[in-house]
Design a protein around this motif. Structure first.
Motif, PDB file in Angstrom:
ATOM      1  N   THR A 100       0.839  -1.196   0.000  1.00  0.00           N
ATOM      2  CA  THR A 100       0.000   0.000   0.000  1.00  0.00           C
ATOM      3  C   THR A 100       0.878   1.251   0.000  1.00  0.00           C
ATOM      4  OG1 THR A 100      -0.084   0.148   2.416  1.00  0.00           O
ATOM      5  CG2 THR A 100      -1.790  -1.204   1.343  1.00  0.00           C
ATOM      6  N   PRO A 101       0.323   2.376  -0.429  1.00  0.00           N
ATOM      7  CA  PRO A 101       1.104   3.619  -0.371  1.00  0.00           C
ATOM      8  C   PRO A 101       1.557   3.945   1.049  1.00  0.00           C
ATOM      9  CG  PRO A 101      -0.843   3.932  -1.729  1.00  0.00           C
ATOM     10  CD  PRO A 101      -0.975   2.579  -1.090  1.00  0.00           C
ATOM     11  N   GLU A 102       0.714   3.656   2.023  1.00  0.00           N
ATOM     12  CA  GLU A 102       1.083   3.943   3.422  1.00  0.00           C
ATOM     13  C   GLU A 102       2.308   3.135   3.842  1.00  0.00           C
ATOM     14  OE1 GLU A 102      -3.279   4.661   2.857  1.00  0.00           O
ATOM     15  OE2 GLU A 102      -1.915   3.022   2.358  1.00  0.00           O
ATOM     16  N   LEU A 103       2.353   1.857   3.431  1.00  0.00           N
ATOM     17  CA  LEU A 103       3.532   1.038   3.767  1.00  0.00           C
ATOM     18  C   LEU A 103       4.772   1.514   3.016  1.00  0.00           C
ATOM     19  CD1 LEU A 103       2.114  -2.604   3.991  1.00  0.00           C
ATOM     20  CD2 LEU A 103       2.812  -1.092   5.858  1.00  0.00           C
ATOM     21  N   PHE A 104       4.586   1.968   1.780  1.00  0.00           N
ATOM     22  CA  PHE A 104       5.715   2.529   1.033  1.00  0.00           C
ATOM     23  C   PHE A 104       6.294   3.730   1.785  1.00  0.00           C
ATOM     24  CE2 PHE A 104       7.341   5.777  -1.849  1.00  0.00           C
ATOM     25  CZ  PHE A 104       8.386   5.093  -2.448  1.00  0.00           C
ATOM     26  N   TRP A 105       5.428   4.660   2.226  1.00  0.00           N
ATOM     27  CA  TRP A 105       5.913   5.856   2.920  1.00  0.00           C
ATOM     28  C   TRP A 105       6.445   5.520   4.307  1.00  0.00           C
ATOM     29  CZ3 TRP A 105       7.522   9.303  -0.033  1.00  0.00           C
ATOM     30  CH2 TRP A 105       6.897   9.544  -1.245  1.00  0.00           C
ATOM     31  N   LEU A 106       5.926   4.478   4.925  1.00  0.00           N
ATOM     32  CA  LEU A 106       6.499   4.009   6.190  1.00  0.00           C
ATOM     33  C   LEU A 106       7.913   3.493   5.954  1.00  0.00           C
ATOM     34  CD1 LEU A 106       6.384   3.230   9.188  1.00  0.00           C
ATOM     35  CD2 LEU A 106       5.231   1.112   8.490  1.00  0.00           C
ATOM     36  N   THR A 107       8.087   2.744   4.876  1.00  0.00           N
ATOM     37  CA  THR A 107       9.425   2.234   4.538  1.00  0.00           C
ATOM     38  C   THR A 107      10.389   3.382   4.262  1.00  0.00           C
ATOM     39  OG1 THR A 107       8.442   0.229   3.611  1.00  0.00           O
ATOM     40  CG2 THR A 107      10.709   0.746   2.947  1.00  0.00           C
ATOM     41  N   MET A 108       9.944   4.364   3.501  1.00  0.00           N
ATOM     42  CA  MET A 108      10.798   5.521   3.206  1.00  0.00           C
ATOM     43  C   MET A 108      11.161   6.278   4.489  1.00  0.00           C
ATOM     44  SD  MET A 108      11.439   5.431   0.017  1.00  0.00           S
ATOM     45  CE  MET A 108      12.070   7.073  -0.324  1.00  0.00           C
ATOM     46  N   THR A 109      10.198   6.415   5.384  1.00  0.00           N
ATOM     47  CA  THR A 109      10.457   7.115   6.644  1.00  0.00           C
ATOM     48  C   THR A 109      11.407   6.305   7.523  1.00  0.00           C
ATOM     49  OG1 THR A 109       8.257   8.108   6.504  1.00  0.00           O
ATOM     50  CG2 THR A 109       9.386   8.274   8.620  1.00  0.00           C
ATOM     51  N   LEU A 137      -3.186  -3.538   8.848  1.00  0.00           N
ATOM     52  CA  LEU A 137      -3.814  -4.761   9.365  1.00  0.00           C
ATOM     53  C   LEU A 137      -5.336  -4.675   9.318  1.00  0.00           C
ATOM     54  CD1 LEU A 137      -1.468  -5.498  12.399  1.00  0.00           C
ATOM     55  CD2 LEU A 137      -1.608  -6.757  10.227  1.00  0.00           C
ATOM     56  N   ALA A 138      -5.873  -3.472   9.455  1.00  0.00           N
ATOM     57  CA  ALA A 138      -7.324  -3.275   9.392  1.00  0.00           C
ATOM     58  C   ALA A 138      -7.823  -3.170   7.959  1.00  0.00           C
ATOM     59  CB  ALA A 138      -7.702  -2.021  10.181  1.00  0.00           C
ATOM     60  N   GLY A 139      -6.907  -3.163   6.991  1.00  0.00           N
ATOM     61  CA  GLY A 139      -7.298  -3.075   5.591  1.00  0.00           C
ATOM     62  C   GLY A 139      -7.762  -1.686   5.181  1.00  0.00           C
ATOM     63  N   ILE A 140      -7.239  -0.674   5.856  1.00  0.00           N
ATOM     64  CA  ILE A 140      -7.649   0.698   5.575  1.00  0.00           C
ATOM     65  C   ILE A 140      -6.556   1.402   4.774  1.00  0.00           C
ATOM     66  CG2 ILE A 140      -8.227   2.925   6.606  1.00  0.00           C
ATOM     67  CD1 ILE A 140      -9.238   1.242   9.049  1.00  0.00           C
ATOM     68  N   SER A 141      -6.902   1.773   3.564  1.00  0.00           N
ATOM     69  CA  SER A 141      -6.011   2.546   2.706  1.00  0.00           C
ATOM     70  C   SER A 141      -6.898   3.403   1.821  1.00  0.00           C
ATOM     71  CB  SER A 141      -5.118   1.632   1.866  1.00  0.00           C
ATOM     72  OG  SER A 141      -4.288   2.401   1.015  1.00  0.00           O
ATOM     73  N   ALA A 186      -1.670  11.477   3.703  1.00  0.00           N
ATOM     74  CA  ALA A 186      -1.137  11.792   5.037  1.00  0.00           C
ATOM     75  C   ALA A 186       0.205  11.101   5.260  1.00  0.00           C
ATOM     76  CB  ALA A 186      -2.139  11.391   6.122  1.00  0.00           C
ATOM     77  N   ALA A 187       0.332   9.862   4.814  1.00  0.00           N
ATOM     78  CA  ALA A 187       1.604   9.140   4.968  1.00  0.00           C
ATOM     79  C   ALA A 187       2.698   9.782   4.129  1.00  0.00           C
ATOM     80  CB  ALA A 187       1.422   7.670   4.584  1.00  0.00           C
ATOM     81  N   MET A 188       2.364  10.161   2.889  1.00  0.00           N
ATOM     82  CA  MET A 188       3.343  10.835   2.039  1.00  0.00           C
ATOM     83  C   MET A 188       3.725  12.189   2.640  1.00  0.00           C
ATOM     84  SD  MET A 188       3.146  11.905  -1.985  1.00  0.00           S
ATOM     85  CE  MET A 188       1.826  13.076  -1.732  1.00  0.00           C
ATOM     86  N   ALA A 190      -8.791   7.829  10.522  1.00  0.00           N
ATOM     87  CA  ALA A 190      -9.368   6.932   9.525  1.00  0.00           C
ATOM     88  C   ALA A 190      -9.528   5.518  10.101  1.00  0.00           C
ATOM     89  CB  ALA A 190      -8.501   6.907   8.269  1.00  0.00           C
ATOM     90  N   VAL A 191      -8.555   5.106  10.897  1.00  0.00           N
ATOM     91  CA  VAL A 191      -8.636   3.790  11.527  1.00  0.00           C
ATOM     92  C   VAL A 191      -9.807   3.746  12.504  1.00  0.00           C
ATOM     93  CG1 VAL A 191      -7.467   2.205  13.130  1.00  0.00           C
ATOM     94  CG2 VAL A 191      -6.185   3.245  11.236  1.00  0.00           C
ATOM     95  N   LEU A 192      -9.910   4.766  13.331  1.00  0.00           N
ATOM     96  CA  LEU A 192     -10.949   4.768  14.363  1.00  0.00           C
ATOM     97  C   LEU A 192     -12.354   4.963  13.812  1.00  0.00           C
ATOM     98  CD1 LEU A 192      -9.111   6.813  17.124  1.00  0.00           C
ATOM     99  CD2 LEU A 192      -9.546   4.343  17.091  1.00  0.00           C
ATOM    100  N   LEU A 193     -12.465   5.659  12.699  1.00  0.00           N
ATOM    101  CA  LEU A 193     -13.790   5.955  12.146  1.00  0.00           C
ATOM    102  C   LEU A 193     -14.268   4.942  11.114  1.00  0.00           C
ATOM    103  CD1 LEU A 193     -13.422   9.828  11.834  1.00  0.00           C
ATOM    104  CD2 LEU A 193     -14.650   8.527  13.602  1.00  0.00           C
TER     105      LEU A 193
END
Length: 132
Positions: A2-11, A75-79, A86-88, A128-131
């Motif tokens: 996912t894009p979020e995991l990509f930006w987590l990896t970059m960070t 893990l919650a399948g939210i992307s 936000a991750a970028m 986004a996770v909580l909502l």
């Protein structure tokens, strides 16, 4: 990935590399090492080296919550386009913060604003996770 995991990896790669300016600075300036085989006294470092050390610590302060929230969202399948943006944004905010801090640019309150924007990015993904 996912894009979020990509930006987590970059960070994560950014965080893993932020020690370099500090170590390069300490070794090029030739700071004396204490006789007890301990790290040099940061208070004796030139200001830019001290700022590099603080930039690394500052990134680590926000990296842990960012990583946890991104992994929970994965893990919650939210992307969503919002969580991806936000991750970028978090990554680029942290790059700008590090450059700004190490360079010692005097315009305030840019650094606190950048730190706050990083927090907002984390909270956006968390929301986004909580909502969902």
């Amino acid at each position: 990935m996912t894009p979020e995991l990509f930006w987590l990896t970059m960070t994560a790669l950014l965080a893993a590399s932020m020690w370099l300016p500090f170590i390069i600075g300490v070794n090029t300036v030739g700071m004396p090492m204490p006789s007890e085989n301990r790290p040099p006294d940061i208070a004796q470092a030139p200001p830019w080296i001290h700022r590099a050390w603080r930039a690394h610590l500052n990134l680590l302060e926000q990296f842990l919550p960012f990583a946890v929230i991104v992994l929970i969202s994965h893990l919650a399948g939210i992307s969503t386009p919002l969580t991806s943006a936000a991750a970028m944004a978090f990554f680029f905010i942290r790059v700008i913060h590090a450059v700004w801090m190490i360079a010692g640019l005097p315009v305030l309150p840019v650094r606190p604003i950048l730190f706050t924007l990083g927090w907002v990015a984390i909270c956006t993904i968390g929301g986004a996770v909580l909502l969902t």
